[in-house]
Design a protein around this motif. Structure first.
Motif, PDB file in Angstrom:
ATOM      1  N   THR A   4       2.709   1.275  14.384  1.00 56.30           N
ATOM      2  CA  THR A   4       2.346   2.886  14.081  1.00 56.30           C
ATOM      3  C   THR A   4       2.447   3.680  15.316  1.00 56.30           C
ATOM      4  OG1 THR A   4      -0.034   2.260  14.378  1.00 56.30           O
ATOM      5  CG2 THR A   4       0.784   2.155  11.996  1.00 56.30           C
ATOM      6  N   LYS A  64      -0.296   6.425   7.416  1.00 53.28           N
ATOM      7  CA  LYS A  64      -0.502   5.093   8.361  1.00 53.28           C
ATOM      8  C   LYS A  64       0.384   4.819   9.612  1.00 53.28           C
ATOM      9  CE  LYS A  64      -1.075   0.034   7.669  1.00 53.28           C
ATOM     10  NZ  LYS A  64      -2.104  -0.162   8.512  1.00 53.28           N
ATOM     11  N   LYS A  65       1.642   5.350   9.165  1.00 48.51           N
ATOM     12  CA  LYS A  65       2.785   5.089  10.329  1.00 48.51           C
ATOM     13  C   LYS A  65       2.259   5.953  11.476  1.00 48.51           C
ATOM     14  CE  LYS A  65       6.628   3.959  11.781  1.00 48.51           C
ATOM     15  NZ  LYS A  65       7.213   2.594  12.294  1.00 48.51           N
ATOM     16  N   LYS A 108      -5.662  -0.238   2.283  1.00 44.91           N
ATOM     17  CA  LYS A 108      -5.483  -1.263   3.098  1.00 44.91           C
ATOM     18  C   LYS A 108      -4.033  -1.575   3.186  1.00 44.91           C
ATOM     19  CE  LYS A 108      -7.978  -5.094   2.720  1.00 44.91           C
ATOM     20  NZ  LYS A 108      -8.371  -6.633   2.201  1.00 44.91           N
ATOM     21  N   SER A 109      -3.194  -1.431   1.964  1.00 44.32           N
ATOM     22  CA  SER A 109      -1.887  -1.638   2.102  1.00 44.32           C
ATOM     23  C   SER A 109      -1.108  -0.827   1.125  1.00 44.32           C
ATOM     24  CB  SER A 109      -1.448  -2.988   2.051  1.00 44.32           C
ATOM     25  OG  SER A 109      -1.875  -3.604   0.849  1.00 44.32           O
ATOM     26  N   GLN A 125       7.040   0.225   2.375  1.00 43.75           N
ATOM     27  CA  GLN A 125       6.038  -0.541   2.767  1.00 43.75           C
ATOM     28  C   GLN A 125       6.009  -1.100   4.186  1.00 43.75           C
ATOM     29  OE1 GLN A 125       5.163  -3.261  -0.280  1.00 43.75           O
ATOM     30  NE2 GLN A 125       3.302  -4.085   0.868  1.00 43.75           N
ATOM     31  N   GLN A 126       7.375  -1.777   4.498  1.00 46.99           N
ATOM     32  CA  GLN A 126       7.733  -2.144   5.796  1.00 46.99           C
ATOM     33  C   GLN A 126       7.623  -1.141   6.818  1.00 46.99           C
ATOM     34  OE1 GLN A 126      11.604  -3.979   5.325  1.00 46.99           O
ATOM     35  NE2 GLN A 126      11.238  -5.268   6.970  1.00 46.99           N
ATOM     36  N   GLU A 150       4.226  -0.618   7.916  1.00 50.99           N
ATOM     37  CA  GLU A 150       3.385  -1.821   8.522  1.00 50.99           C
ATOM     38  C   GLU A 150       3.979  -2.179   9.803  1.00 50.99           C
ATOM     39  OE1 GLU A 150       3.324  -4.110   5.217  1.00 50.99           O
ATOM     40  OE2 GLU A 150       1.470  -2.906   4.099  1.00 50.99           O
ATOM     41  N   GLU A 151       5.329  -1.593  10.132  1.00 48.99           N
ATOM     42  CA  GLU A 151       5.721  -1.769  11.466  1.00 48.99           C
ATOM     43  C   GLU A 151       4.764  -0.855  12.430  1.00 48.99           C
ATOM     44  OE1 GLU A 151       9.509   0.035  11.064  1.00 48.99           O
ATOM     45  OE2 GLU A 151      10.348  -1.739  10.270  1.00 48.99           O
ATOM     46  N   HIS A 187      -8.114   2.311   7.023  1.00 50.98           N
ATOM     47  CA  HIS A 187      -7.179   1.856   6.118  1.00 50.98           C
ATOM     48  C   HIS A 187      -7.538   0.489   5.580  1.00 50.98           C
ATOM     49  CE1 HIS A 187      -4.863   5.299   7.343  1.00 50.98           C
ATOM     50  NE2 HIS A 187      -4.746   4.867   8.439  1.00 50.98           N
TER      51      HIS A 187
END
Lengths: 75, 566
Positions: free
Chosen positions: A71, B100-101, B338-339, A64-65, A68-69, B37
């Protein structure tokens, strides 16, 4: 409790899905619910419980971390 | 006519929701394809559940239970609760994180990057499209088959050529298919994945509610829960299958058949003591010979049916729900989250949602064995029970709207995902990023979606007599056979592009072989009752492992990228 325990519970639940106990039993609970169907409905609730345990004890925090860093957006 | 008005009201409500949700569209391609997202836990749960549940969840489950008994729930529903939730947790969150990344919008973008191969996209693309298209046909054909019987008699002077004589004046399948396609096209065209997520949420709530409402009315019609438990067909001491009750529509009451009405006889069972058993309440395989009457000629003929489920079939059915790991339309829904935390509700509540929809339908199917003629087509069982026990046109309209909701909540995601794949994996990929502006990319996707809807509609009209539920199982089998590719890509560092290609080809060739043996879409098992998906999956795993181990491992950069924690 860690990920290995969650995996063991998952495999146990999978084994319990192949139920032998009520395969041939046609008796009814409360006069309307076949015991085999009641067993599998309880199984569905157990899946939800396992999902809750997995989220509580085996949540992929690092992943998750990582997501969310910043992109990179290479697409 | 009242039934038709209820259905039309539902479709207008859906279109209204489509217009409202399109006002939330932010005008970017990222918003069109993956809702930027931004989808939260409840919308994600409803859109994922609505997408995985087709019309089979309501009408198919009832029909299958009428044929096979309550084992249907364990065979298809409870195992899906375990496997689907496991896949959302192990595959969905991980793919969402990489999407997402690194900005992936389609599965193929992920596979191209993970396996360092451009060509794997061109191999996988036609296979995914070929597996999604029949899934689309199922929805459009299913909608046509649902509406015609319930609107019979509405337009006797306009629609004079029905699919069956008793449906004269019903809305013909070509018109239903056209209307359903246009409604779905409208809100997907305007709102993209955000529009689909809102529409799916509304439709999922509708079909879950309608299933429960139908269940309550059927219980009342049968005289209460305890009485309903006595209704299913029973086996007598001389091996006859009998119905102890009949429903008298004049008094609207269940009456006891004196003597019980014979409807068939037991031909074979491994269990020697069958006296007074209700075979639909157990899973022991029992072969029964039933009689059925031809509605056109009145001639009586006999047919055999296996009640219950062979144990090996029950076990091997585990491979069918693995298909959700490779559904391209589900991948797209995952990316709208979203997450990672948005997945939590889906992981926990998905098995419960399955239970809420399936338990009532499976019970109704088993009860129907005691009051409906055994020769009735299984997909017609739920509507026949409502017609027999309730007969209310408003309720029939609401239930039909529920069935349409289940169909359309899958159709929209599939149309959108095919448009997304064509745009991103073929057009933009070949042209290179930067050639098209964001607005042009959205326009290309919308043009593709219109073309796909038109082509699907034409194909559905050509295949309108296909057995939609058997075809669905073949689609799922194909996606299940590809599951080793996604699992290895995410969890096995040693998985190579050659291994992935070998696995895809092994899955494809074995699937085509069994599909051919089945007569292109019929029901079949291998050996003692193993379903073909299990065998195809086995071939795909073996090919992936052997070929990966004898070929060069992925580069250090790729491993660092996809296995960041070492």
């Amino acid at each position: 409790m860690n990920r290995k325990v969650i995996w063991v519970l998952f495999l146990l639940l999978f084994m319990f899905h192949q139920d032998f106990w009520w395969w041939d039993d046609t008796s009814l609970i409360l006069g309307f619910l076949p015991i085999g169907l009641a067993y599998h409905a309880a199984f569905s609730l157990s899946c939800a419980l396992l999902g809750w345990l997995a989220i509580k004890y085996a949540w992929p925090h690092k992943l998750q971390q990582f997501a969310e860093e910043n992109t990179s957006g290479e697409g | 006519m009242i039934t038709l008005n209820v259905i039309l009201c539902y479709l207008c409500l859906l279109l209204g929701l489509g217009f409202i949700s399109s006002r939330l569209f932010r005008g970017t391609s990222k918003d069109y394809f993956v809702a930027s997202h931004s989808i939260g836990p409840f919308l994600l749960l409803m859109s994922v559940f609505g997408t995985t549940m087709t019309a089979f969840a309501l009408v198919g489950s009832t029909g299958k239970s009428f044929e096979r008994g309550i084992g249907t729930y364990g065979l298809m529903a409870s195992i899906s609760g375990l496997v689907h939730a496991g896949i959302f947790f192990l595959i969905g969150i991980r793919l969402w994180a990489f999407g997402k990344k690194f900005g992936y919008i389609t599965q193929i973008q992920f596979f191209r990057s993970r396996f360092e191969s451009d060509r794997i996209g061109y191999l996988l693309f036609p296979i995914l499209v070929l597996l999604v298209v029949p899934y689309l046909l199922i929805g459009i054909i299913g909608a046509g088959k649902t509406i015609e019987p319930v609107t019979a008699g509405a337009f006797t002077e306009i629609f004079t050529n029905p699919s069956a004589p008793q449906w004269l004046g019903g809305i013909p399948p070509w018109l239903t298919g056209l209307v359903v396609s246009l409604v779905v096209l409208t809100y997907v065209f305007m709102g993209g994945s955000r529009g689909a997520a809102y529409a799916n949420t509304f439709q999922t709530i509708v079909f879950m509610l309608m299933g429960v409402v139908a269940f309550i009315y059927i219980i009342n019609g049968l005289g209460g829960l305890e009485q309903a438990g006595k209704v299913p067909a029973r086996i007598t001491d001389n091996g006859m299958v009998v119905q102890d009750f009949a429903f008298d529509q004049k008094t609207a009451q269940l009456i006891k058949n004196e003597p019980p009405k014979p409807i068939g006889k037991v031909l074979h069972s491994e269990n020697s003591n069958l006296t007074d058993r209700q075979p639909h309440f157990s899973r022991t395989p029992i072969t029964v010979e039933f009689k059925k009457k031809n509605p056109k000629t009145g001639a009586i003929s006999s047919f055999e049916r296996e009640l219950g489920i062979p144990f090996i079939t029950f076990v091997s059915y585990f491979f069918i729900p693995l298909s959700v790991g490779m559904f391209p339309h589900l991948f797209q829904h995952w990316l709208t989250a979203k997450s990672a935390s948005a997945f939590r509700l889906t992981v926990i509540a998905h098995p419960i949602c399955i239970m809420v929809v399936w338990v009532p339908c499976v019970l109704v199917g088993a009860w129907a064995s005691g009051v409906l003629p055994p020769g009735i087509p299984p997909p017609a069982v739920l509507s026949a029970m409502l017609k027999l026990l309730v007969g209310d046109p408003v309720l029939t309209g609401l239930l039909t709207a529920g069935v349409l909701a289940a169909i359309m909540s899958s159709l929209d995601s599939q149309f959108l995902c095919l448009g997304t794949m064509f745009t991103n994996d073929i057009v933009v990929h070949r042209a290179g990023s930067g050639k098209y502006s964001d607005k042009q990319i959205i326009l290309i996707a919308r043009i593709f979606i219109v073309v796909i809807v038109a082509l699907t509609y034409v194909l559905a009209m050509m295949a309108k007599d296909a057995n939609v539920f058997d075809l669905a199982v073949w689609c799922f089998s194909g996606f299940s056979a590809l599951f080793p590719v996604v699992f290895a890509a995410l969890y096995w560092k040693r998985a190579t592009k050659e291994g992935a290609v070998a696995s895809i080809l092994a899955a494809l060739t074995s699937w085509l072989y069994f599909f051919h043996l089945s007569g292109y879409g019929g029901e079949m098992v291998v050996g003692p009752g193993i379903i073909p998906a299990a065998v195809c999956f086995g071939f795909a795993v073996v090919a992936m492992v052997i070929v990966s181990l004898i070929t060069k491992p992925p580069s250090k950069e790729t491993l660092q990228k996809f296995f960041p924690s070492g």
